[in-house]
Scaffold this motif. Sequence first.
Motif, PDB file in Angstrom:
ATOM      1  N   SER A 178       0.999  -1.266   0.359  1.00 56.01           N
ATOM      2  CA  SER A 178      -0.341   0.223   0.288  1.00 56.01           C
ATOM      3  C   SER A 178       0.477   1.339  -0.060  1.00 56.01           C
ATOM      4  O   SER A 178       1.613   1.649   1.265  1.00 56.01           O
ATOM      5  CB  SER A 178      -0.830   0.462   1.194  1.00 56.01           C
ATOM      6  OG  SER A 178      -1.428   1.429   1.972  1.00 56.01           O
ATOM      7  N   ILE A 179       0.627   1.629  -1.068  1.00 61.99           N
ATOM      8  CA  ILE A 179       1.565   3.622  -1.331  1.00 61.99           C
ATOM      9  C   ILE A 179       0.812   4.149   0.484  1.00 61.99           C
ATOM     10  O   ILE A 179       2.162   4.863   0.528  1.00 61.99           O
ATOM     11  CB  ILE A 179       0.988   3.987  -1.972  1.00 61.99           C
ATOM     12  CG1 ILE A 179       2.346   4.998  -2.569  1.00 61.99           C
ATOM     13  CG2 ILE A 179      -0.117   4.587  -2.391  1.00 61.99           C
ATOM     14  CD1 ILE A 179       2.397   5.977  -3.644  1.00 61.99           C
ATOM     15  N   TYR A 180       0.075   4.044   0.864  1.00 58.68           N
ATOM     16  CA  TYR A 180      -0.972   5.291   1.922  1.00 58.68           C
ATOM     17  C   TYR A 180      -0.178   4.201   2.811  1.00 58.68           C
ATOM     18  O   TYR A 180       0.585   5.150   4.528  1.00 58.68           O
ATOM     19  CB  TYR A 180      -2.177   4.519   1.855  1.00 58.68           C
ATOM     20  CG  TYR A 180      -2.750   4.916   0.684  1.00 58.68           C
ATOM     21  CD1 TYR A 180      -2.351   6.932   0.861  1.00 58.68           C
ATOM     22  CD2 TYR A 180      -3.255   4.090  -0.048  1.00 58.68           C
ATOM     23  CE1 TYR A 180      -4.146   7.231  -0.264  1.00 58.68           C
ATOM     24  CE2 TYR A 180      -3.889   4.737  -1.183  1.00 58.68           C
ATOM     25  CZ  TYR A 180      -4.904   6.306  -2.012  1.00 58.68           C
ATOM     26  OH  TYR A 180      -4.981   6.739  -2.289  1.00 58.68           O
TER      27      TYR A 180
ATOM     28  N   LEU B  19       3.968   5.906   2.187  1.00 57.31           N
ATOM     29  CA  LEU B  19       3.679   7.040   2.763  1.00 57.31           C
ATOM     30  C   LEU B  19       3.411   7.808   4.579  1.00 57.31           C
ATOM     31  O   LEU B  19       4.501   8.624   4.784  1.00 57.31           O
ATOM     32  CB  LEU B  19       2.942   8.198   2.112  1.00 57.31           C
ATOM     33  CG  LEU B  19       2.477   8.533   0.112  1.00 57.31           C
ATOM     34  CD1 LEU B  19       2.053   8.388  -0.224  1.00 57.31           C
ATOM     35  CD2 LEU B  19       3.988   8.877   0.261  1.00 57.31           C
TER      36      LEU B  19
ATOM     37  N   LEU C  68       5.322   4.430  -8.360  1.00 53.13           N
ATOM     38  CA  LEU C  68       4.502   6.037  -8.983  1.00 53.13           C
ATOM     39  C   LEU C  68       4.837   5.084 -10.216  1.00 53.13           C
ATOM     40  O   LEU C  68       4.155   5.625 -11.669  1.00 53.13           O
ATOM     41  CB  LEU C  68       5.562   7.140  -8.815  1.00 53.13           C
ATOM     42  CG  LEU C  68       5.577   8.133  -7.108  1.00 53.13           C
ATOM     43  CD1 LEU C  68       5.287   8.882  -7.021  1.00 53.13           C
ATOM     44  CD2 LEU C  68       3.356   8.143  -7.933  1.00 53.13           C
TER      45      LEU C  68
ATOM     46  N   SER D  68       0.075   2.882  -9.290  1.00 52.29           N
ATOM     47  CA  SER D  68      -0.364   2.745  -7.517  1.00 52.29           C
ATOM     48  C   SER D  68      -1.460   3.481  -7.397  1.00 52.29           C
ATOM     49  O   SER D  68      -2.158   3.857  -8.411  1.00 52.29           O
ATOM     50  CB  SER D  68       1.060   3.508  -6.554  1.00 52.29           C
ATOM     51  OG  SER D  68       0.894   4.585  -7.192  1.00 52.29           O
ATOM     52  N   GLN D  69      -1.978   3.614  -6.421  1.00 46.74           N
ATOM     53  CA  GLN D  69      -3.288   4.308  -6.163  1.00 46.74           C
ATOM     54  C   GLN D  69      -3.314   6.091  -6.424  1.00 46.74           C
ATOM     55  O   GLN D  69      -4.390   6.164  -6.569  1.00 46.74           O
ATOM     56  CB  GLN D  69      -3.777   3.974  -4.882  1.00 46.74           C
ATOM     57  CG  GLN D  69      -3.292   2.452  -4.656  1.00 46.74           C
ATOM     58  CD  GLN D  69      -2.854   1.881  -3.831  1.00 46.74           C
ATOM     59  OE1 GLN D  69      -1.476   2.563  -4.156  1.00 46.74           O
ATOM     60  NE2 GLN D  69      -2.861   0.953  -2.926  1.00 46.74           N
ATOM     61  N   LEU D  70      -2.065   6.589  -5.812  1.00 48.49           N
ATOM     62  CA  LEU D  70      -1.912   7.591  -6.531  1.00 48.49           C
ATOM     63  C   LEU D  70      -1.648   8.364  -7.456  1.00 48.49           C
ATOM     64  O   LEU D  70       0.028   7.462  -8.076  1.00 48.49           O
ATOM     65  CB  LEU D  70      -1.158   8.175  -5.062  1.00 48.49           C
ATOM     66  CG  LEU D  70      -2.231   8.305  -4.123  1.00 48.49           C
ATOM     67  CD1 LEU D  70      -1.216   9.029  -2.856  1.00 48.49           C
ATOM     68  CD2 LEU D  70      -3.021   9.064  -3.749  1.00 48.49           C
ATOM     69  N   GLY D  71      -1.329   9.336  -8.131  1.00 51.20           N
ATOM     70  CA  GLY D  71      -0.550   9.941  -8.844  1.00 51.20           C
ATOM     71  C   GLY D  71       0.975  11.024  -8.815  1.00 51.20           C
ATOM     72  O   GLY D  71       1.049  11.148  -7.531  1.00 51.20           O
TER      73      GLY D  71
ATOM     74  N   PRO E  98      -0.022  14.399  -6.589  1.00 56.12           N
ATOM     75  CA  PRO E  98      -0.225  14.150  -5.605  1.00 56.12           C
ATOM     76  C   PRO E  98       1.059  14.087  -4.502  1.00 56.12           C
ATOM     77  O   PRO E  98       1.093  14.194  -3.258  1.00 56.12           O
ATOM     78  CB  PRO E  98      -1.224  13.719  -4.865  1.00 56.12           C
ATOM     79  CG  PRO E  98      -2.242  13.268  -6.720  1.00 56.12           C
ATOM     80  CD  PRO E  98      -1.123  13.805  -7.267  1.00 56.12           C
ATOM     81  N   VAL E  99       1.633  13.506  -4.749  1.00 60.22           N
ATOM     82  CA  VAL E  99       2.716  12.628  -4.096  1.00 60.22           C
ATOM     83  C   VAL E  99       4.228  14.327  -3.821  1.00 60.22           C
ATOM     84  O   VAL E  99       4.499  14.264  -2.519  1.00 60.22           O
ATOM     85  CB  VAL E  99       3.491  11.766  -4.412  1.00 60.22           C
ATOM     86  CG1 VAL E  99       4.812  11.201  -3.899  1.00 60.22           C
ATOM     87  CG2 VAL E  99       2.023  10.169  -4.656  1.00 60.22           C
TER      88      VAL E  99
ATOM     89  N   TYR F 189       2.380  16.987  -1.744  1.00 51.67           N
ATOM     90  CA  TYR F 189       3.192  15.907   0.135  1.00 51.67           C
ATOM     91  C   TYR F 189       4.039  16.046   0.036  1.00 51.67           C
ATOM     92  O   TYR F 189       4.815  16.571   1.352  1.00 51.67           O
ATOM     93  CB  TYR F 189       2.214  14.891   0.342  1.00 51.67           C
ATOM     94  CG  TYR F 189       1.918  13.926   1.744  1.00 51.67           C
ATOM     95  CD1 TYR F 189       2.122  14.280   2.421  1.00 51.67           C
ATOM     96  CD2 TYR F 189       3.528  13.344   2.081  1.00 51.67           C
ATOM     97  CE1 TYR F 189       1.600  14.202   3.454  1.00 51.67           C
ATOM     98  CE2 TYR F 189       3.480  12.922   2.626  1.00 51.67           C
ATOM     99  CZ  TYR F 189       1.936  12.641   3.706  1.00 51.67           C
ATOM    100  OH  TYR F 189       2.395  12.459   5.741  1.00 51.67           O
TER     101      TYR F 189
END
Length: 215
Positions: A41-43, A46, A87, A91-94, A97-98, A101
């Motif tokens: 999980s990339i979450y 992070l 990335l 992944s679940q995020l682009g 956003p990363v 953050y």
Amino acid sequence: MSLVIEPIIALANVSTILLSSFNKVPQIASVVKARSFAGLSIYSVLLELTGYCITMSYFISYQYALPSYLEYPFLVAQDVCLVAAALYFGSQLGGLPVLGYAGVLVSLMIAMVSGLLADSAMALLVSSTTPISAGSKVVQLLAIIRSRSSEGISLAAWLISSYCCCTRLLTVYVETGDPALLVNFGISLLLNLGIVAATLHYAPRAAAVQRPKKE
């Protein structure tokens, strides 16, 4: 510090730094080999990265002895590599956003290290690493349980993390007794062991070898 405790603390510091320097390498290698971030999980990564950055900045700001936190630069660098792999392989995020953050996180670290924050704010931040760290591990643990598979998860990485939590519990208790850090490492140890147990329980089973039928 007594003559008995001093070499034990020195050994704990050295072993933690050495193991942490390649803690995530097995996981990174697994992702690159599979060319997939599946199972991770990339979450979680992070959140873990955030906790590492805040804790490292706290240690630096209050001028802890360098061996007490020297593993954190290695851990941060390896988590950055994991985020980059996520990335790259999808992944679940682009990416935007990363990157946004990351900018906020770097700004926070600069403020902490440069002394721009009051002691009360620093205490609040280091206390927040406990739920942040716990959250990162809970997210990964739930990902394993929901998929009912630990394929893609490196058992070695979580075993090393568990050992490092044990050594840091010892060194912090002996050197400063900082309650916030003790609670943080204690909860992290329990959740790391939970992920180790889940990884073993949901490990892919080798297909049973079928014996040829006798005629």
